[in-house]
Scaffold this motif. Sequence first.
Motif, PDB file in Angstrom:
ATOM      1  N   LEU A 127       1.092  -1.277   0.245  1.00 18.96           N
ATOM      2  CA  LEU A 127       0.100  -0.114   0.047  1.00 18.96           C
ATOM      3  C   LEU A 127       0.980   1.220   0.140  1.00 18.96           C
ATOM      4  CD1 LEU A 127      -2.474  -0.940   2.790  1.00 18.96           C
ATOM      5  CD2 LEU A 127      -3.091  -1.274   0.306  1.00 18.96           C
ATOM      6  N   ARG A 128       2.094   1.382   0.989  1.00 17.13           N
ATOM      7  CA  ARG A 128       2.704   2.591   0.490  1.00 17.13           C
ATOM      8  C   ARG A 128       4.338   2.514   0.343  1.00 17.13           C
ATOM      9  NH1 ARG A 128       1.706   5.299   6.705  1.00 17.13           N
ATOM     10  NH2 ARG A 128      -0.943   5.772   6.306  1.00 17.13           N
ATOM     11  N   PRO A 129       4.184   1.646  -0.890  1.00 20.75           N
ATOM     12  CA  PRO A 129       5.888   1.768  -1.972  1.00 20.75           C
ATOM     13  C   PRO A 129       6.836   2.915  -0.636  1.00 20.75           C
ATOM     14  CG  PRO A 129       4.322   1.841  -2.882  1.00 20.75           C
ATOM     15  CD  PRO A 129       3.717   2.798  -2.378  1.00 20.75           C
ATOM     16  N   ARG A 130       8.057   1.928  -0.302  1.00 16.71           N
ATOM     17  CA  ARG A 130       8.923   2.368   0.166  1.00 16.71           C
ATOM     18  C   ARG A 130      10.182   2.968  -0.737  1.00 16.71           C
ATOM     19  NH1 ARG A 130      11.233  -2.180   3.705  1.00 16.71           N
ATOM     20  NH2 ARG A 130      12.626   0.155   4.371  1.00 16.71           N
ATOM     21  N   TYR A 131      10.633   2.220  -1.788  1.00 20.46           N
ATOM     22  CA  TYR A 131      11.931   2.445  -2.954  1.00 20.46           C
ATOM     23  C   TYR A 131      11.276   3.354  -4.183  1.00 20.46           C
ATOM     24  CZ  TYR A 131      13.034  -1.498  -0.008  1.00 20.46           C
ATOM     25  OH  TYR A 131      13.303  -3.181   0.419  1.00 20.46           O
ATOM     26  N   ARG A 132      12.020   4.582  -4.099  1.00 20.12           N
ATOM     27  CA  ARG A 132      11.988   5.547  -4.760  1.00 20.12           C
ATOM     28  C   ARG A 132      12.900   4.772  -6.252  1.00 20.12           C
ATOM     29  NH1 ARG A 132      13.151   8.812  -0.768  1.00 20.12           N
ATOM     30  NH2 ARG A 132      14.736   8.712  -1.553  1.00 20.12           N
ATOM     31  N   GLY A 133      13.965   4.080  -6.441  1.00 19.82           N
ATOM     32  CA  GLY A 133      14.301   4.158  -7.798  1.00 19.82           C
ATOM     33  C   GLY A 133      15.452   2.526  -7.380  1.00 19.82           C
ATOM     34  N   PHE A 134      16.099   2.441  -8.387  1.00 20.15           N
ATOM     35  CA  PHE A 134      17.068   1.243  -8.250  1.00 20.15           C
ATOM     36  C   PHE A 134      18.132   1.482  -7.229  1.00 20.15           C
ATOM     37  CE2 PHE A 134      21.325  -0.869  -9.348  1.00 20.15           C
ATOM     38  CZ  PHE A 134      21.087  -1.912  -9.291  1.00 20.15           C
ATOM     39  N   PHE A 135      18.433   2.635  -7.122  1.00 16.23           N
ATOM     40  CA  PHE A 135      19.739   2.992  -6.163  1.00 16.23           C
ATOM     41  C   PHE A 135      19.266   3.603  -5.239  1.00 16.23           C
ATOM     42  CE2 PHE A 135      21.712   4.062 -10.479  1.00 16.23           C
ATOM     43  CZ  PHE A 135      23.258   3.437 -10.484  1.00 16.23           C
ATOM     44  N   HIS A 136      18.266   3.955  -4.807  1.00 20.29           N
ATOM     45  CA  HIS A 136      17.275   4.016  -3.503  1.00 20.29           C
ATOM     46  C   HIS A 136      17.045   2.905  -2.868  1.00 20.29           C
ATOM     47  CE1 HIS A 136      14.331   4.875  -0.688  1.00 20.29           C
ATOM     48  NE2 HIS A 136      14.913   6.116  -0.683  1.00 20.29           N
ATOM     49  N   GLY A 137      16.496   2.152  -3.832  1.00 23.57           N
ATOM     50  CA  GLY A 137      16.556   0.598  -3.431  1.00 23.57           C
ATOM     51  C   GLY A 137      17.221   0.035  -3.149  1.00 23.57           C
ATOM     52  N   ILE A 138      18.565  -0.070  -3.488  1.00 26.43           N
ATOM     53  CA  ILE A 138      19.989  -0.966  -2.804  1.00 26.43           C
ATOM     54  C   ILE A 138      20.694  -0.242  -1.663  1.00 26.43           C
ATOM     55  CG2 ILE A 138      22.709  -0.814  -3.536  1.00 26.43           C
ATOM     56  CD1 ILE A 138      21.684  -1.015  -6.547  1.00 26.43           C
ATOM     57  N   SER A 139      20.463   1.507  -1.497  1.00 27.13           N
ATOM     58  CA  SER A 139      21.206   2.154  -0.428  1.00 27.13           C
ATOM     59  C   SER A 139      20.010   0.959   1.073  1.00 27.13           C
ATOM     60  CB  SER A 139      20.931   2.815  -0.317  1.00 27.13           C
ATOM     61  OG  SER A 139      19.807   3.533  -1.067  1.00 27.13           O
ATOM     62  N   GLU A 140      18.727   1.306   0.533  1.00 30.75           N
ATOM     63  CA  GLU A 140      17.806   0.632   1.719  1.00 30.75           C
ATOM     64  C   GLU A 140      18.142  -0.492   2.096  1.00 30.75           C
ATOM     65  OE1 GLU A 140      15.396   2.849   3.239  1.00 30.75           O
ATOM     66  OE2 GLU A 140      16.985   4.487   2.969  1.00 30.75           O
ATOM     67  N   ILE A 141      18.239  -1.469   1.121  1.00 32.04           N
ATOM     68  CA  ILE A 141      18.472  -2.592   1.239  1.00 32.04           C
ATOM     69  C   ILE A 141      19.766  -2.898   2.118  1.00 32.04           C
ATOM     70  CG2 ILE A 141      18.480  -4.858   0.701  1.00 32.04           C
ATOM     71  CD1 ILE A 141      16.575  -4.330  -1.388  1.00 32.04           C
ATOM     72  N   ILE A 142      20.870  -2.503   2.033  1.00 32.93           N
ATOM     73  CA  ILE A 142      22.144  -2.387   2.408  1.00 32.93           C
ATOM     74  C   ILE A 142      22.077  -1.838   4.121  1.00 32.93           C
ATOM     75  CG2 ILE A 142      24.449  -2.162   2.569  1.00 32.93           C
ATOM     76  CD1 ILE A 142      24.316  -2.177  -1.104  1.00 32.93           C
ATOM     77  N   ARG A 143      21.116  -0.673   4.071  1.00 34.20           N
ATOM     78  CA  ARG A 143      21.753   0.192   5.324  1.00 34.20           C
ATOM     79  C   ARG A 143      20.555  -1.222   6.325  1.00 34.20           C
ATOM     80  NH1 ARG A 143      17.462   3.360   7.606  1.00 34.20           N
ATOM     81  NH2 ARG A 143      16.586   3.252   6.209  1.00 34.20           N
ATOM     82  N   GLU A 144      19.936  -1.581   5.738  1.00 34.28           N
ATOM     83  CA  GLU A 144      18.884  -2.274   6.976  1.00 34.28           C
ATOM     84  C   GLU A 144      19.392  -3.630   6.807  1.00 34.28           C
ATOM     85  OE1 GLU A 144      14.829  -1.617   5.632  1.00 34.28           O
ATOM     86  OE2 GLU A 144      14.401   0.235   5.337  1.00 34.28           O
ATOM     87  N   GLN A 145      19.462  -4.180   6.143  1.00 33.14           N
ATOM     88  CA  GLN A 145      19.876  -5.703   5.497  1.00 33.14           C
ATOM     89  C   GLN A 145      21.668  -5.896   5.866  1.00 33.14           C
ATOM     90  OE1 GLN A 145      17.217  -8.001   3.618  1.00 33.14           O
ATOM     91  NE2 GLN A 145      15.481  -6.224   3.960  1.00 33.14           N
ATOM     92  N   GLY A 146      22.257  -5.472   5.271  1.00 38.96           N
ATOM     93  CA  GLY A 146      23.542  -5.418   4.642  1.00 38.96           C
ATOM     94  C   GLY A 146      23.810  -6.266   3.115  1.00 38.96           C
ATOM     95  N   VAL A 147      25.278  -6.470   3.117  1.00 36.16           N
ATOM     96  CA  VAL A 147      25.539  -6.784   1.643  1.00 36.16           C
ATOM     97  C   VAL A 147      24.797  -8.218   2.321  1.00 36.16           C
ATOM     98  CG1 VAL A 147      27.001  -8.036   0.720  1.00 36.16           C
ATOM     99  CG2 VAL A 147      27.053  -6.024   2.117  1.00 36.16           C
ATOM    100  N   ARG A 148      24.485  -9.168   2.832  1.00 27.62           N
ATOM    101  CA  ARG A 148      23.636  -9.799   2.742  1.00 27.62           C
ATOM    102  C   ARG A 148      22.196 -10.262   2.703  1.00 27.62           C
ATOM    103  NH1 ARG A 148      23.985 -13.552   8.286  1.00 27.62           N
ATOM    104  NH2 ARG A 148      22.955 -15.112   7.127  1.00 27.62           N
TER     105      ARG A 148
END
Length: 398
Positions: free
Chosen positions: A244-265
């Motif tokens: 209902l509320r998309p978080r990722y605004r694009g490719f690089f934003h998605g990468i930064s958010e995923i790595i920030r929250e979950q790390g490289v794993r």
Amino acid sequence: MVPVSLHHPVFLFSSDIVRVGPSPQTDLYNGPLNTDMSSLLKPFSVCEGPCESGAVRRGCPGSALHHQPPSQRLVAAGLGSLPGSLTGSLTGSLPGRNLAAAAVGGRKLTHPGKSILAGGIAGGIEICITFPTEYVKTQLQLDERANPPRYRGIGDCVKLTVQDHGLRGLYRGLSSLLYGSIPKSAVRFGTFDMLSNPMRDATGRLDNTRSLVCGLGAGITEAIVVVCPMETLKVKMIHDQCSLRPRYRGFFHGISEIIREQGVRGTYQGLTATVLKQGSNQAIRFYVMNLLRNWYKGDDPSRDMHPFITAIFGATAGAASVFGNTPLDVVKTRMQGLEAHRYKSTVDCAFQILKNEGPQAFYKGTVPRLGRVCLDVAIVFVIYEEVVKLLNNVWETQ
């Protein structure tokens, strides 16, 4: 220096010994040479000073014959010519032979550098054409029964996506797959040719069983290096759009958010399933493609294949891979989605799918995947082969 008898003219080129003409004293093949056989293992001495005799001596800088092929040296020396079989033996044993080319009549082996470049170009063009089918396939696989299902089928998925997000909605997540498809295809074809070139016979033909092994190696390599992180990002971005509320605004934003929250794993979720999927994928595709290519060319490995024939063989190889490993693709997609935390491991994911949704759930999205993969593999193989032909004309390799 090896003494040369007038009754036994001997010409030494590299390690070859060729006796020209029969001796009146002995049989051509069984007679003894008037020399110590151990000396034949030593290099032929290079003469010092000008050559005064009519004999052909290897290494004499003053002799123009030194720069001629062995068969021409004999003619120039006034000793006639060798039989065709001996001439071929001489010329074939000379050092400096181009190892990149197969035997006469065979196909030239593809340099891994050309494979990497051609594979990258083919992968980029292919994904721009086929991404909408990949999007629909992923949406249907993520549409679990427990939610309940949002889509009634392929057409309904396309219709709702266009209504909610426009035509651009069918290309949501393209950037992550585009950035991944170019290096993925480059690594795939580069690895395959790197592994297969030493396994080919003298005519350039690759055995079907060996093509299966080389395809498996190419698939595992691309899974670890490229596919797993890129597929994880793609699935997360597509799954994010469904919320209902998309978080990722694009490719690089998605990468930064995923790595920030979950790390490289966080970008390597479902690695085991990805390795199994890509390894079996490429093993099946390269095996079927090589099998059909060998059947088509028969006893003439140099026979050209029309792009249309390549496309048909590629589509067939793609279809075989779909039916062979769609269950692995479904498990991989679930392991890389936003709900991946529900599963303890790849095996647990497969068990829960079987328990909660039944065996037919392992083939969800098969039809859209079948259409996409057949088109995908056909396009990639056609573009790859044509780009390699172009590179062969402008890029000379040894």
